[in-house]
Design a protein around this motif. Structure first.
Motif, mmCIF file in Angstrom:
data_model
loop_
_atom_site.group_PDB
_atom_site.id
_atom_site.type_symbol
_atom_site.label_atom_id
_atom_site.label_comp_id
_atom_site.label_asym_id
_atom_site.label_seq_id
_atom_site.Cartn_x
_atom_site.Cartn_y
_atom_site.Cartn_z
ATOM 1 N N ALA A 192 0.837 -1.203 0.000
ATOM 2 C CA ALA A 192 0.000 0.000 0.000
ATOM 3 C C ALA A 192 0.871 1.252 0.000
ATOM 4 O O ALA A 192 0.512 2.272 0.564
ATOM 5 C CB ALA A 192 -0.930 -0.012 1.209
ATOM 6 N N GLY B 96 3.546 3.991 -2.390
ATOM 7 C CA GLY B 96 3.316 4.930 -3.483
ATOM 8 C C GLY B 96 2.908 4.241 -4.775
ATOM 9 O O GLY B 96 1.959 4.661 -5.448
ATOM 10 N N SER B 97 3.602 3.164 -5.141
ATOM 11 C CA SER B 97 3.298 2.504 -6.418
ATOM 12 C C SER B 97 1.937 1.796 -6.361
ATOM 13 O O SER B 97 1.231 1.718 -7.365
ATOM 14 C CB SER B 97 4.397 1.508 -6.778
ATOM 15 O OG SER B 97 4.471 0.521 -5.784
ATOM 16 N N ASN C 288 -1.837 -5.470 3.155
ATOM 17 C CA ASN C 288 -0.599 -4.789 3.540
ATOM 18 C C ASN C 288 -0.216 -5.144 4.967
ATOM 19 O O ASN C 288 -1.066 -5.448 5.804
ATOM 20 C CB ASN C 288 -0.764 -3.264 3.414
ATOM 21 C CG ASN C 288 0.577 -2.558 3.368
ATOM 22 O OD1 ASN C 288 1.505 -3.025 2.717
ATOM 23 N ND2 ASN C 288 0.690 -1.435 4.061
ATOM 24 N N ARG C 289 1.103 -5.104 5.212
ATOM 25 C CA ARG C 289 1.650 -5.352 6.553
ATOM 26 C C ARG C 289 1.052 -4.345 7.541
ATOM 27 O O ARG C 289 0.613 -4.706 8.615
ATOM 28 C CB ARG C 289 3.173 -5.188 6.443
ATOM 29 C CG ARG C 289 3.983 -5.644 7.575
ATOM 30 C CD ARG C 289 5.442 -5.556 7.222
ATOM 31 N NE ARG C 289 5.870 -4.206 6.793
ATOM 32 C CZ ARG C 289 7.105 -3.867 6.490
ATOM 33 N NH1 ARG C 289 8.058 -4.789 6.522
ATOM 34 N NH2 ARG C 289 7.414 -2.645 6.127
ATOM 35 N N THR C 290 0.998 -3.073 7.142
ATOM 36 C CA THR C 290 0.421 -2.027 7.992
ATOM 37 C C THR C 290 -0.994 -1.728 7.488
ATOM 38 O O THR C 290 -1.170 -1.075 6.457
ATOM 39 C CB THR C 290 1.289 -0.743 7.908
ATOM 40 O OG1 THR C 290 2.656 -1.105 8.107
ATOM 41 C CG2 THR C 290 0.865 0.288 8.937
ATOM 42 N N ARG D 261 -2.372 1.798 6.514
ATOM 43 C CA ARG D 261 -1.905 2.382 5.247
ATOM 44 C C ARG D 261 -2.801 1.936 4.084
ATOM 45 O O ARG D 261 -3.077 2.701 3.168
ATOM 46 C CB ARG D 261 -0.458 1.943 5.009
ATOM 47 C CG ARG D 261 0.358 2.993 4.348
ATOM 48 C CD ARG D 261 1.816 2.644 4.380
ATOM 49 N NE ARG D 261 2.543 3.500 3.458
ATOM 50 C CZ ARG D 261 3.740 3.222 2.993
ATOM 51 N NH1 ARG D 261 4.361 2.105 3.366
ATOM 52 N NH2 ARG D 261 4.344 4.045 2.168
ATOM 53 N N THR E 35 3.177 -5.255 -5.047
ATOM 54 C CA THR E 35 3.823 -3.936 -5.132
ATOM 55 C C THR E 35 4.682 -3.682 -3.896
ATOM 56 O O THR E 35 5.174 -2.567 -3.722
ATOM 57 C CB THR E 35 2.778 -2.792 -5.247
ATOM 58 O OG1 THR E 35 2.172 -2.577 -3.963
ATOM 59 C CG2 THR E 35 1.717 -3.083 -6.282
ATOM 60 N N SER F 286 7.997 -3.822 -1.450
ATOM 61 C CA SER F 286 9.421 -3.843 -1.775
ATOM 62 C C SER F 286 10.118 -4.988 -1.047
ATOM 63 O O SER F 286 11.338 -4.974 -0.910
ATOM 64 C CB SER F 286 10.048 -2.490 -1.439
ATOM 65 O OG SER F 286 9.584 -2.021 -0.201
ATOM 66 N N HIS G 95 13.280 -6.641 -2.447
ATOM 67 C CA HIS G 95 14.567 -5.933 -2.352
ATOM 68 C C HIS G 95 15.375 -6.446 -1.161
ATOM 69 O O HIS G 95 16.601 -6.344 -1.151
ATOM 70 C CB HIS G 95 14.352 -4.424 -2.219
ATOM 71 C CG HIS G 95 13.878 -3.786 -3.493
ATOM 72 N ND1 HIS G 95 14.747 -3.366 -4.472
ATOM 73 C CD2 HIS G 95 12.634 -3.527 -3.951
ATOM 74 C CE1 HIS G 95 14.056 -2.851 -5.485
ATOM 75 N NE2 HIS G 95 12.760 -2.951 -5.197
ATOM 76 N N GLU H 160 13.322 -11.294 0.147
ATOM 77 C CA GLU H 160 12.199 -12.127 0.604
ATOM 78 C C GLU H 160 11.286 -12.534 -0.543
ATOM 79 O O GLU H 160 11.085 -11.770 -1.484
ATOM 80 C CB GLU H 160 11.348 -11.342 1.615
ATOM 81 C CG GLU H 160 12.031 -11.072 2.928
ATOM 82 C CD GLU H 160 11.146 -10.232 3.839
ATOM 83 O OE1 GLU H 160 9.959 -10.568 3.991
ATOM 84 O OE2 GLU H 160 11.656 -9.234 4.382
ATOM 85 N N ILE I 136 5.823 -5.876 -9.543
ATOM 86 C CA ILE I 136 6.133 -4.685 -10.344
ATOM 87 C C ILE I 136 7.582 -4.213 -10.186
ATOM 88 O O ILE I 136 7.990 -3.267 -10.835
ATOM 89 C CB ILE I 136 5.158 -3.515 -10.075
ATOM 90 C CG1 ILE I 136 5.347 -2.959 -8.658
ATOM 91 C CG2 ILE I 136 3.712 -3.893 -10.340
ATOM 92 C CD1 ILE I 136 4.819 -1.535 -8.538
ATOM 93 N N GLY J 194 8.123 -6.130 -13.459
ATOM 94 C CA GLY J 194 7.636 -4.780 -13.728
ATOM 95 C C GLY J 194 8.402 -4.019 -14.800
ATOM 96 O O GLY J 194 8.185 -2.818 -14.970
#
Ligand code: NDP
Length: 272
Positions: A128, A130-131, A150-152, A155, A189, A191, A194, A197, A212, A235
Motif C-alpha cells: 500500500a 506509493g506505487s 498490507n503489513r500495515t 496504510r 507492489t 518492496s 529488495h 524475501e 512490479i 515490472g
C-alpha cells in the motif's frame, strides 16, 4: 540550447530511464538529452528551478518526490489530482504540467499479458505504498474487484479512502496470502523482494503473479512463485510503458517499447 530532459530522485544512479529515453531520442534524431539527476529529499522545488535554468522542459520523477511534483505543478491531470502523486512533468512556456504515467504504464503491461479483460476479475494487490496507489487506481478504473493486503493495515485503509474506492476489501498480509485461492490475478507492489524475501504462495494453477519490481528484487518473488505453479511477470514492461507515455507527452511520438524492453533486459542481465 539542446532541451534537457531527465529523471529526478534520490537515489537515482541505478535508474534505467536514461537508457530507455536516450535510445528513443537517438532513434528519432531529436535535439534533446536525458540525464539521471539527484535531488535530495525536501529540495524538489529548488532543484527543478535550477534545472529550468539549464534548459529542462520535461522530467520524470521518482522516490521520494512524486508527491512534491504533484504539489509543484500548476496544471494536473485527473490521475495526479486523485493520487496526489506525479511521475511526469512537462513545461510549456514556463508553466509546469503534471501527469502520472505509472497508471497507464501498468495498464499497458497488463493489456500485453492478460488473456481476458480486467472487468470483474478478482485481483489481490500486496502493498500500500506509493506505487500501489497507481496500481489500485488503474485496477479500479478497469472495473476489477480489488483485495488490498498490507503489513500495515492503516496504510491500506488510507489508500482506499484517499482514492475514494468503494467496495475494496482490506486484509493483512498473512490473511491475504491464505486466501489466494479466491484470486484470479495477484500483483505484488511491496518492496519485500529488495530484502531478498519471497512470499509463501499456494498452488498457482497457472494464474498470473505480477511483481512490479524488476531485476534481482523481482526474481526473489517470482522464482518461488513459478515453482508453485504461477505464471509470472516482472515490472520492466510497466517501467518501459510509463516511459513511453512520458516520451509521447514530451515529443508527440509513440516510441518502440519492444526495442527498449530488450535493451533494459540486456542491461539487467549484464549486471547479474
Ligand atoms: P513504498 O516504500 O512506497 O512502499 C513499500 C510497500 O512495501 C509498503 O506497502 C510496505 O509495507 C511494503 N513492504 C516493505 N517491506 C516489506 C516486507 N519485508 N514485507 C512485507 N511488506 C513490505 O515503495 P513503492 O510503492 O514506491 O515501491 C514498491 C516497489 O515497486 C519497489 O520494488 C519498486 O521498485 C517498484 N516500482 C516499480 C515501478 C515500475 O515502473 N515497474 C514503479 C514504481 C515502483 P508497510 O506499509 O507495512 O511498510
Amino acid at each position: 540550447m539542446t532541451a534537457l530532459y531527465g529523471v529526478v530522485g534520490d537515489p537515482i544512479a541505478h535508474s534505467l530511464s536514461p537508457l530507455i529515453h536516450n535510445g528513443w531520442i537517438e532513434t528519432h534524431g531529436l535535439d534533446a538529452r536525458y540525464e539521471a539527476i539527484r535531488i535530495p529529499d525536501g529540495e524538489f522545488s529548488n532543484g527543478v528551478r535550477e534545472l529550468e535554468a539549464r534548459g529542462a522542459v520535461g522530467l520524470n520523477v521518482t522516490l521520494p518526490h512524486k508527491h512534491a511534483a504533484a504539489e509543484f505543478a500548476t496544471k494536473k491531470s485527473e490521475a495526479v489530482t486523485r493520487l496526489g502523486a506525479a511521475n511526469t512533468l512537462h513545461a510549456t512556456e514556463g508553466v509546469w504540467q503534471a501527469d502520472n504515467t505509472d497508471v497507464g504504464g501498468f495498464q499497458d503491461m497488463l493489456a500485453g499479458t492478460l488473456d481476458a479483460p480486467l472487468k470483474g476479475q478478482r485481483v489481490t494487490v500486496f502493498g500500500a505504498g506509493g506505487s500501489a496507489r497507481a496500481v489500485v487506481y488503474a485496477l479500479s478504473e478497469a472495473g476489477a474487484d480489488i483485495t488490498l493486503c498490507n503489513r500495515t493495515l492503516s496504510r491500506a485503509e488510507a489508500l482506499l479512502e484517499d482514492l475514494q474506492i468503494d467496495g475494496g476489501q482490506i486484509l493483512d498480509l498473512e490473511t491475504g496470502l491464505a486466501r489466494l485461492a479466491e484470486a484470479d490475478l495477484v500483483v505484488n507492489t511491496t518492496s519485500a523482494g529488495h530484502g531478498g524475501e519471497g512470499f509463501d504462495l499456494p498452488d498457482g494453477r497457472g494464474r498470473l503473479f505480477v511483481d512490479i519490481s524488476y531485476g534481482a528484487a523481482a526474481e526473489h518473488m517470482l522464482e518461488p512463485a513459478r515453482a508453485s505453479g504461477w505464471k509470472t511477470a516482472d515490472g520492466l514492461s510497466m517501467l518501459v510503458h510509463q516511459a513511453a507515455r512520458s516520451f509521447e507527452i514530451w515529443f508527440g511520438i509513440a516510441p518502440d517499447t519492444d526495442d527498449a524492453l530488450k535493451r533494459c533486459r540486456a542491461a539487467l542481465e549484464a549486471k547479474r
